[in-house]
Motif scaffolding. Structure first.
Motif, PDB file in Angstrom:
ATOM      1  N   LEU A 126      -5.688  28.608 -20.546  1.00 41.47           N
ATOM      2  CA  LEU A 126      -4.986  28.729 -21.846  1.00 41.47           C
ATOM      3  C   LEU A 126      -3.594  28.241 -21.984  1.00 41.47           C
ATOM      4  CD1 LEU A 126      -5.306  30.098 -24.579  1.00 41.47           C
ATOM      5  CD2 LEU A 126      -4.366  32.164 -23.429  1.00 41.47           C
ATOM      6  N   LEU A 127      -3.031  28.392 -20.592  1.00 42.14           N
ATOM      7  CA  LEU A 127      -1.524  28.228 -20.738  1.00 42.14           C
ATOM      8  C   LEU A 127      -1.017  26.926 -20.132  1.00 42.14           C
ATOM      9  CD1 LEU A 127       1.406  29.301 -21.732  1.00 42.14           C
ATOM     10  CD2 LEU A 127       1.269  30.552 -19.650  1.00 42.14           C
ATOM     11  N   ASP A 128      -0.009  26.133 -20.643  1.00 43.29           N
ATOM     12  CA  ASP A 128       0.891  25.277 -19.747  1.00 43.29           C
ATOM     13  C   ASP A 128       2.375  25.675 -19.836  1.00 43.29           C
ATOM     14  OD1 ASP A 128      -1.371  23.594 -19.182  1.00 43.29           O
ATOM     15  OD2 ASP A 128      -0.978  22.200 -21.019  1.00 43.29           O
ATOM     16  N   VAL A 143       5.843  26.889 -28.002  1.00 46.46           N
ATOM     17  CA  VAL A 143       6.689  28.066 -27.739  1.00 46.46           C
ATOM     18  C   VAL A 143       7.923  27.770 -27.298  1.00 46.46           C
ATOM     19  CG1 VAL A 143       7.064  30.660 -26.950  1.00 46.46           C
ATOM     20  CG2 VAL A 143       4.736  29.456 -27.564  1.00 46.46           C
ATOM     21  N   LYS A 144       9.159  27.917 -28.137  1.00 41.47           N
ATOM     22  CA  LYS A 144      10.471  27.545 -27.100  1.00 41.47           C
ATOM     23  C   LYS A 144      10.805  28.339 -25.896  1.00 41.47           C
ATOM     24  CE  LYS A 144      13.158  31.015 -29.487  1.00 41.47           C
ATOM     25  NZ  LYS A 144      14.169  31.369 -30.735  1.00 41.47           N
ATOM     26  N   VAL A 186       1.429  25.967 -25.080  1.00 44.89           N
ATOM     27  CA  VAL A 186       2.441  25.548 -24.285  1.00 44.89           C
ATOM     28  C   VAL A 186       3.846  26.343 -24.381  1.00 44.89           C
ATOM     29  CG1 VAL A 186       3.669  23.390 -23.792  1.00 44.89           C
ATOM     30  CG2 VAL A 186       1.348  23.521 -24.779  1.00 44.89           C
ATOM     31  N   ILE A 187       4.076  26.896 -23.364  1.00 40.10           N
ATOM     32  CA  ILE A 187       5.323  27.539 -23.423  1.00 40.10           C
ATOM     33  C   ILE A 187       6.511  26.829 -22.320  1.00 40.10           C
ATOM     34  CG2 ILE A 187       6.489  29.801 -22.405  1.00 40.10           C
ATOM     35  CD1 ILE A 187       4.204  31.375 -23.289  1.00 40.10           C
ATOM     36  N   SER A 230       6.649  35.847 -14.543  1.00 43.52           N
ATOM     37  CA  SER A 230       6.192  34.815 -13.745  1.00 43.52           C
ATOM     38  C   SER A 230       4.559  34.985 -13.516  1.00 43.52           C
ATOM     39  CB  SER A 230       6.972  34.267 -12.688  1.00 43.52           C
ATOM     40  OG  SER A 230       8.330  33.949 -12.686  1.00 43.52           O
ATOM     41  N   LYS A 231       4.479  36.198 -12.982  1.00 45.27           N
ATOM     42  CA  LYS A 231       3.111  36.596 -12.607  1.00 45.27           C
ATOM     43  C   LYS A 231       2.013  36.191 -13.883  1.00 45.27           C
ATOM     44  CE  LYS A 231       4.228  40.005  -9.130  1.00 45.27           C
ATOM     45  NZ  LYS A 231       4.052  41.425  -8.741  1.00 45.27           N
ATOM     46  N   VAL A 232       2.640  36.803 -14.894  1.00 47.42           N
ATOM     47  CA  VAL A 232       1.675  36.632 -16.102  1.00 47.42           C
ATOM     48  C   VAL A 232       1.535  35.304 -16.335  1.00 47.42           C
ATOM     49  CG1 VAL A 232       1.733  36.784 -18.571  1.00 47.42           C
ATOM     50  CG2 VAL A 232       2.482  38.662 -17.091  1.00 47.42           C
ATOM     51  N   LEU A 233       2.616  34.465 -16.424  1.00 44.81           N
ATOM     52  CA  LEU A 233       2.472  32.865 -16.716  1.00 44.81           C
ATOM     53  C   LEU A 233       1.535  32.309 -15.738  1.00 44.81           C
ATOM     54  CD1 LEU A 233       6.057  31.936 -17.409  1.00 44.81           C
ATOM     55  CD2 LEU A 233       4.411  32.592 -19.132  1.00 44.81           C
TER      56      LEU A 233
END
Length: 325
Positions: free
Chosen positions: A102-104, A49-50, A80-81, A91-94
């Motif tokens: 799940l997320l990088d 994701v850009k 990957v964001i 930012s809290k979500v990330l």
């Protein structure tokens, strides 16, 4: 993009140097990033994701949670964001989804007003769209190369897009059970599986035509008015599942160059329209593609409602854990 054949087999170099001419003295030494699959077993899908740039925009944290949970349901193994700057709630979500595995998140930067490139800002302001587009390509290719040995497919999407299976419920069933058997004997094998684009209108707040059985904060589930026709021409606005063992360079819509095809051509397979489409939600009404009007131009498409219960429950649970609900 530069490529160089490794001069030995079964060994991965620690670093490389780049020079202009053969036999020049190297003045740089660049670390080689090699991330093999743990225990030699690849996972299926990594999403790239850009970079998000939301600090000056309205808080989109709740919508981001729904979008992440949607792709978790669809079968994304890793998301990957890249990030320029975001609202504190985002930012809290990330951070929350990083903690789940799940997320990088990869921090990214644009040269600022005090860049060490003379007059860069005047250049940037004149060529903002072109520069941002090039930076997107850097992010997508960085993401692919870091994960090419860990995942079967690289999926490039934006946070206003969802690749939605229609005849199946998950990406795994769409790709491995339905599509790969169709192309098993195709030569050369496809470098990417291509999804057509549909524009969905996001004017619920403007028209106040909410579905009362769905929470208003469920953006994807509430916005089911779409353009009657697919984006035209067929290659416009598409996204794809990319095979990183064939793709040499990524574009934000299609593979840009493929291994074994020096002319830049990449063999592709178009999904059957009854199997999958991409739901692209219009947020900028100033764009021509977003100037949609209810009536003959739009139709109701509730395909996403088959995920209603799971998506609503998962989104509500995560919002409460993050402290946004």
């Amino acid at each position: 993009m530069f490529s160089c054949k490794v001069p030995f087999q079964n060994r991965v170099p620690e670093s490389v140097s780049l020079v202009v001419n053969p036999c020049d003295n190297a003045t740089n030494n660049l670390r080689v990033i090699y991330n093999p699959a743990p225990l030699g077993k690849k996972k299926h899908f990594v999403m790239c994701v850009k970079a998000l740039n939301f600090r000056q925009k309205a808080d989109s944290s709740v919508r981001l949670v729904e979008w992440l949970e949607m792709h978790k349901i669809l079968g994304a193994d890793k998301i990957v964001i890249y990030e320029y700057q975001v609202h504190p709630n985002m930012s809290k979500v990330l951070e929350y989804y990083k903690s789940t595995g799940l997320l990088d998140v990869v921090k990214f930067s644009l040269p600022g007003y005090h860049a060490n490139i003379p007059d860069f800002m005047s250049i940037f302001l004149r060529h903002r769209a072109a520069i941002q587009f090039l930076l997107e390509l850097i992010q997508y290719n960085d993401c692919m190369y870091k994960h090419m040995y860990m995942y079967d497919f690289v999926v490039v999407v934006d946070v206003d897009e969802v690749i939605l299976p229609l005849s199946t419920d998950t990406w795994y069933d769409l790709i491995y059970k339905k599509t790969i058997p169709k192309v098993a004997n195709v030569k050369p094998p496809p470098a990417g599986f291509v999804v057509r684009n549909l524009i969905f209108a996001d004017d619920k707040a403007e028209l106040q035509d909410w579905y009362p059985d769905i929470p208003r904060y469920m953006y994807l589930l509430q916005n089911v008015q779409r353009n009657v026709n697919y984006t035209y021409p067929p290659g416009d606005g598409v996204k794809a599942f990319h095979n990183p063992q064939i793709v040499f360079a990524l574009h934000n819509h299609l593979p840009r160059q493929c291994i074994g095809h020096p002319d830049g051509w990449c063999p592709l397979h178009d999904f059957d329209l009854k199997d999958v489409h991409m739901q692209h939600y219009c947020t900028g009404k100033e764009k021509d593609e977003c100037k949609l009007h209810r009536g003959v131009n739009l139709s109701v498409d509730t395909s996403i409602w088959k995920y209603n219960d799971r998506l609503t429950e998962a989104t509500g649970r995560s919002l409460r854990e993050i402290g946004l609900l």
